[in-house]
Design a protein around this motif. Structure first.
Motif, mmCIF file in Angstrom:
data_model
loop_
_atom_site.group_PDB
_atom_site.id
_atom_site.type_symbol
_atom_site.label_atom_id
_atom_site.label_comp_id
_atom_site.label_asym_id
_atom_site.label_seq_id
_atom_site.Cartn_x
_atom_site.Cartn_y
_atom_site.Cartn_z
ATOM 1 N N GLU A 15 50.086 -13.769 -24.148
ATOM 2 C CA GLU A 15 49.755 -12.896 -25.269
ATOM 3 C C GLU A 15 48.785 -11.802 -24.879
ATOM 4 O O GLU A 15 48.464 -10.938 -25.677
ATOM 5 C CB GLU A 15 49.145 -13.721 -26.408
ATOM 6 N N PHE A 16 48.306 -11.849 -23.634
ATOM 7 C CA PHE A 16 47.291 -10.892 -23.249
ATOM 8 C C PHE A 16 47.865 -9.521 -22.939
ATOM 9 O O PHE A 16 47.210 -8.507 -23.110
ATOM 10 C CB PHE A 16 46.508 -11.408 -22.041
ATOM 11 N N PHE A 17 49.081 -9.435 -22.373
ATOM 12 C CA PHE A 17 49.646 -8.107 -22.146
ATOM 13 C C PHE A 17 51.169 -8.158 -22.311
ATOM 14 O O PHE A 17 51.822 -9.160 -22.015
ATOM 15 C CB PHE A 17 49.254 -7.587 -20.761
ATOM 16 N N ILE A 18 51.752 -7.085 -22.847
ATOM 17 C CA ILE A 18 53.179 -7.029 -23.208
ATOM 18 C C ILE A 18 53.704 -5.633 -22.871
ATOM 19 O O ILE A 18 53.013 -4.630 -23.036
ATOM 20 C CB ILE A 18 53.385 -7.304 -24.709
ATOM 21 N N PHE A 19 54.932 -5.604 -22.355
ATOM 22 C CA PHE A 19 55.664 -4.338 -22.293
ATOM 23 C C PHE A 19 56.374 -4.156 -23.618
ATOM 24 O O PHE A 19 57.234 -4.964 -23.990
ATOM 25 C CB PHE A 19 56.714 -4.366 -21.179
ATOM 26 N N THR A 39 49.771 -2.004 -18.829
ATOM 27 C CA THR A 39 50.115 -3.419 -18.904
ATOM 28 C C THR A 39 49.028 -4.309 -18.313
ATOM 29 O O THR A 39 48.870 -5.457 -18.720
ATOM 30 C CB THR A 39 51.423 -3.669 -18.158
ATOM 31 N N SER A 40 48.270 -3.812 -17.367
ATOM 32 C CA SER A 40 47.275 -4.661 -16.712
ATOM 33 C C SER A 40 45.855 -4.210 -16.997
ATOM 34 O O SER A 40 45.023 -5.000 -17.440
ATOM 35 C CB SER A 40 47.519 -4.671 -15.201
ATOM 36 N N THR A 41 45.594 -2.941 -16.768
ATOM 37 C CA THR A 41 44.219 -2.462 -16.878
ATOM 38 C C THR A 41 43.678 -2.632 -18.282
ATOM 39 O O THR A 41 42.550 -3.094 -18.487
ATOM 40 C CB THR A 41 44.139 -0.998 -16.444
ATOM 41 N N ASP A 42 44.474 -2.245 -19.274
ATOM 42 C CA ASP A 42 44.004 -2.358 -20.651
ATOM 43 C C ASP A 42 43.715 -3.799 -21.026
ATOM 44 O O ASP A 42 42.719 -4.107 -21.691
ATOM 45 C CB ASP A 42 45.028 -1.754 -21.611
ATOM 46 N N GLN A 43 44.572 -4.717 -20.599
ATOM 47 C CA GLN A 43 44.352 -6.120 -20.925
ATOM 48 C C GLN A 43 43.112 -6.660 -20.207
ATOM 49 O O GLN A 43 42.354 -7.448 -20.777
ATOM 50 C CB GLN A 43 45.591 -6.947 -20.537
ATOM 51 N N PHE A 44 42.932 -6.221 -18.965
ATOM 52 C CA PHE A 44 41.730 -6.645 -18.267
ATOM 53 C C PHE A 44 40.475 -6.129 -18.951
ATOM 54 O O PHE A 44 39.460 -6.834 -19.036
ATOM 55 C CB PHE A 44 41.773 -6.168 -16.807
ATOM 56 N N ASP A 45 40.520 -4.907 -19.446
ATOM 57 C CA ASP A 45 39.370 -4.359 -20.170
ATOM 58 C C ASP A 45 39.086 -5.160 -21.432
ATOM 59 O O ASP A 45 37.929 -5.464 -21.752
ATOM 60 C CB ASP A 45 39.619 -2.894 -20.515
ATOM 61 N N HIS A 93 35.729 -9.352 -24.126
ATOM 62 C CA HIS A 93 35.672 -10.613 -24.877
ATOM 63 C C HIS A 93 34.862 -11.680 -24.116
ATOM 64 O O HIS A 93 34.017 -12.374 -24.719
ATOM 65 C CB HIS A 93 37.090 -11.129 -25.125
ATOM 66 N N THR A 94 35.124 -11.827 -22.829
ATOM 67 C CA THR A 94 34.383 -12.836 -22.069
ATOM 68 C C THR A 94 32.895 -12.489 -21.970
ATOM 69 O O THR A 94 32.043 -13.386 -21.961
ATOM 70 C CB THR A 94 34.980 -12.968 -20.658
ATOM 71 N N GLN A 95 32.587 -11.193 -21.891
ATOM 72 C CA GLN A 95 31.175 -10.799 -21.875
ATOM 73 C C GLN A 95 30.509 -11.144 -23.200
ATOM 74 O O GLN A 95 29.361 -11.613 -23.230
ATOM 75 C CB GLN A 95 31.069 -9.285 -21.596
ATOM 76 N N TRP A 96 31.205 -10.938 -24.293
ATOM 77 C CA TRP A 96 30.671 -11.332 -25.613
ATOM 78 C C TRP A 96 30.469 -12.842 -25.683
ATOM 79 O O TRP A 96 29.483 -13.327 -26.261
ATOM 80 C CB TRP A 96 31.626 -10.870 -26.712
ATOM 81 N N GLY A 97 31.383 -13.623 -25.102
ATOM 82 C CA GLY A 97 31.227 -15.076 -25.078
ATOM 83 C C GLY A 97 29.999 -15.505 -24.300
ATOM 84 O O GLY A 97 29.276 -16.424 -24.706
ATOM 85 N N ILE A 98 29.736 -14.857 -23.181
ATOM 86 C CA ILE A 98 28.539 -15.185 -22.402
ATOM 87 C C ILE A 98 27.279 -14.831 -23.184
ATOM 88 O O ILE A 98 26.298 -15.591 -23.199
ATOM 89 C CB ILE A 98 28.587 -14.451 -21.056
ATOM 90 N N GLU A 99 27.285 -13.680 -23.849
ATOM 91 C CA GLU A 99 26.123 -13.293 -24.646
ATOM 92 C C GLU A 99 25.892 -14.281 -25.800
ATOM 93 O O GLU A 99 24.741 -14.592 -26.135
ATOM 94 C CB GLU A 99 26.315 -11.879 -25.187
ATOM 95 N N PHE A 100 26.967 -14.759 -26.409
ATOM 96 C CA PHE A 100 26.819 -15.762 -27.468
ATOM 97 C C PHE A 100 26.212 -17.046 -26.917
ATOM 98 O O PHE A 100 25.328 -17.662 -27.548
ATOM 99 C CB PHE A 100 28.177 -16.070 -28.100
ATOM 100 N N LEU A 101 26.619 -17.461 -25.722
ATOM 101 C CA LEU A 101 26.066 -18.665 -25.111
ATOM 102 C C LEU A 101 24.583 -18.478 -24.789
ATOM 103 O O LEU A 101 23.775 -19.403 -24.970
ATOM 104 C CB LEU A 101 26.851 -18.993 -23.839
ATOM 105 N N GLU A 102 24.218 -17.310 -24.336
ATOM 106 C CA GLU A 102 22.802 -17.026 -24.072
ATOM 107 C C GLU A 102 21.991 -17.042 -25.354
ATOM 108 O O GLU A 102 20.856 -17.542 -25.391
ATOM 109 C CB GLU A 102 22.668 -15.669 -23.374
#
Length: 604
Positions: A7-11, A42-48, A53-62
């Motif tokens: 679900e992370f990236f789609i053509f 297809t790749s860069t946008d999903q990685f961004d 999202h993962t950075q927000w998760g780390i900040e929430f854990l902190e």
């Protein structure tokens, strides 16, 4: 087009775009840009998106770690304040503490303070467990999470750069193939024109033909290179979009799930830390409740009565004084009226004041802790208790000194028998010091026993109290005169400085009030006219041969009577029968004093 299972990236396959592409034909360069743009989307946008999202998760854990840390600090500060409060209201180490410990409500309050101290300890446990089980673990996990996240995104960026580089090389092969084909077509057309022109020499035609063949060969080689590289690119692209990128996304997804799971575990631990101390907190509260229920008002009130009981005898009936008849009597010591007494009798309002309400002039000295040594500033009953307590303390000190002396004596005997173990004379200074301490303590005991006997003689018995009214009615003029002179043993008279000095004189004049147990003070220089009374028994621990004058031989295990305790010189006076008595070493016998041992001691 390709469609990614994740679900992370789609053509996106948009039907509305196809007719537009069919109607409008793009140039090769525009097609290249479009494909490259699609690859980036297809790749860069999903990685961004995943990176945000993962950075927000780390900040929430902190942020959650900071929340638990502040909660731990609150628990630690609360426990510290509770401990300080309990320490502040703990009773001080003084005589007042002993008096307060007699009352049940004071003991209950002390128990409450101790339980409160334990209650504070449980909050310290909460703070420690939060720090060790949550804060420390989350701090370590945050470092691992950041490292893992950085590694996954680095692999993704690297894979993206590799596929883009392969695409660029494919485009380069394609353009080269296209260019070679065009050159081959031009060379073929040139050869055909040269071959059709009759004015061209055969050599030029042959040269054009060879040039066309070279161009065709170059186009054939470019086609072969393009075909092979295209096959390679398609394979790499398929692996990139169906293996590499999905694996990276799966790792990121697993990482995110572990992070969320760890937060849930920490939240559960957050509640369990409090739940673990609830049983002990409940016991602390139960202890406070039990202490409150142990308070006994009647027992405390009886303790107050016992503490402040004076022991004074209530005043007798006031005699009737008849001033209507003028009578002249001879003044004598036994007469009802005494002229000297009349002159000294105080007048005014103070005469009508009864003894329980007379103010004590020495109360100030009592508050300041400068009362006399014989406690004469206290009422009889309180004075008796203080003297008895002082005697008990002195006897304990004497027993302690005697035990030390016995131990040193035995050690000296061991040194005498075995000189290699030590010098016997090294013990003598300490033995002399202990002897002096015992003499001083024994003198103090003798002095306080005298004061105690004096108080007990003055205190009325219960039978005297019941017959008090009858005695006052039957008293003759001598008793009346005596009562007037002594003012009925009122407490106001006992509080004067004259009484204190008189008490000291009596104590020094008669240090041992018990006549049956009095021994001569200088019994070493003068012989006793009468035999000394028995003050206890003793058992011989070792055999002793009394060769010297004044000593007596004893056998091991023999039972003898003690008639004089050790005076500090290491000898005890014993008796075997009415005619045989003498001294034995104190370290050789075990002494058992009787109940009258105090009155029968001989002091130096």
């Amino acid at each position: 087009m390709l469609r990614r299972r994740s679900e992370f990236f789609i053509f996106l396959d948009s039907p509305s775009v196809k007719p537009e592409k069919e109607e409008r034909k793009l140039s090769p360069y525009q097609e290249y840009l479009q494909v490259l743009l699609q690859m980036k989307m297809t790749s860069t946008d999903q990685f961004d998106n995943l990176e945000r999202h993962t950075q927000w998760g780390i900040e929430f854990l902190e942020r959650y770690t900071k929340f638990v840390k502040e909660r731990s600090e609150i628990e630690a500060n609360y426990a510290k304040q509770i401990r300080n409060l309990s320490k502040k209201y703990q009773p001080k180490k003084n005589s007042r503490e002993e008096e307060e410990s007699k009352y049940t409500f004071c003991r209950a309050f002390l128990t409450t303070l101790n339980e409160l101290n334990d209650y504070a300890g449980q909050h310290e446990v909460i703070a420690e467990n939060l720090t060790s089980q949550i804060i420390t673990e989350l701090s370590r996990y945050l470092q691992e999470l950041k490292t893992e996240r950085k590694s996954h995104f680095h692999d993704g960026r690297k894979a993206q750069q590799h596929i883009e580089s392969s695409w660029k090389q494919l485009e380069s092969c394609k353009r080269k193939f296209e260019r070679d084909c065009k050159e081959a077509d031009k060379a073929q057309q040139y050869f055909e024109r040269m071959d059709a022109d009759i004015n061209v020499t055969k050599a030029d035609v042959e040269k054009a033909r060879q040039q066309a063949q070279v161009r065709h060969q170059m186009a054939s080689d470019s086609k072969s290179d393009y075909s092979s590289y295209l096959q390679k690119f398609n394979q790499e692209q398929n692996e990139h979009y169906y293996t590499v990128i999905p694996n990276i996304f799966q790792k990121l997804q697993d990482m995110e799930e572990k992070r969320i799971e760890r937060i849930g575990v920490c939240m559960k631990t957050f509640a369990d830390v409090d739940r673990q101390v609830l049983p002990i907190v409940g016991k602390c509260l139960d202890g406070m409740t039990t202490a409150a229920e142990s308070i006994e008002p009647k027992s405390d009130s009886k303790e107050v009565v016992e503490s402040y009981k004076s022991g004074f005898e209530p005043p007798g009936d006031v005699e009737f004084e008849d001033y209507g008849q003028a009578m002249k009597r001879t003044v004598s010591d036994t007469s009802l009226t005494n002229s000297r007494e009349v002159k000294e009798r105080p007048s005014g309002k103070s005469k009508g004041k009864l003894w329980p309400f007379i103010k004590n002039k020495n109360k100030l000295s009592l508050k300041l802790g400068s009362g006399p040594e014989d406690f004469s500033h206290l009422p009889p009953e309180q004075r008796r208790k203080k003297l008895q307590a002082k005697l008990d303390d002195l006897n304990k000190d004497i027993q302690k000194e005697m035990d030390q002396r016995d131990a040193l004596t035995k050690m000296k005997d061991v040194y005498v028998k075995n000189p290699q173990m030590g010098d016997p004379t090294s013990v003598d200074p300490r033995l002399a010091e202990i002897g002096q301490n015992i003499e001083k303590l024994q003198f103090d005991v003798q002095k306080f026993e005298g004061w105690l006997a004096e108080v007990e003689e003055k205190m009325p018995s219960k039978s005297d109290t019941h017959r008090r009214s009858t005695l006052y009615e039957n008293q003759n003029s001598t008793a009346v005169n005596s009562n007037c002179a002594q003012d009925r043993e009122s407490p106001d008279g006992s509080y004067t400085e004259e009484q204190n000095s008189e008490t000291h004189v009596k104590a020094n004049a008669n240090p041992n009030p018990n006549p049956t147990s009095t021994t001569p003070e200088f019994d070493d220089e003068f012989d006793d006219e009468e035999s000394l009374p028995t003050i206890g028994t003793c058992k011989a621990l070792y055999p002793f041969d009394g060769h010297n004058e004044g000593t007596i031989s004893v056998a091991e295990g023999e039972l003898l009577y003690v008639i004089e305790e050790d005076k500090g010189d290491g000898w005890t006076r014993v008796r075997r029968n009415e005619d045989e008595e003498g001294y034995v070493p104190t370290s050789y016998v075990e002494v058992f004093l009787g109940t009258n041992a105090k009155g029968a001691m001989t002091y130096i």
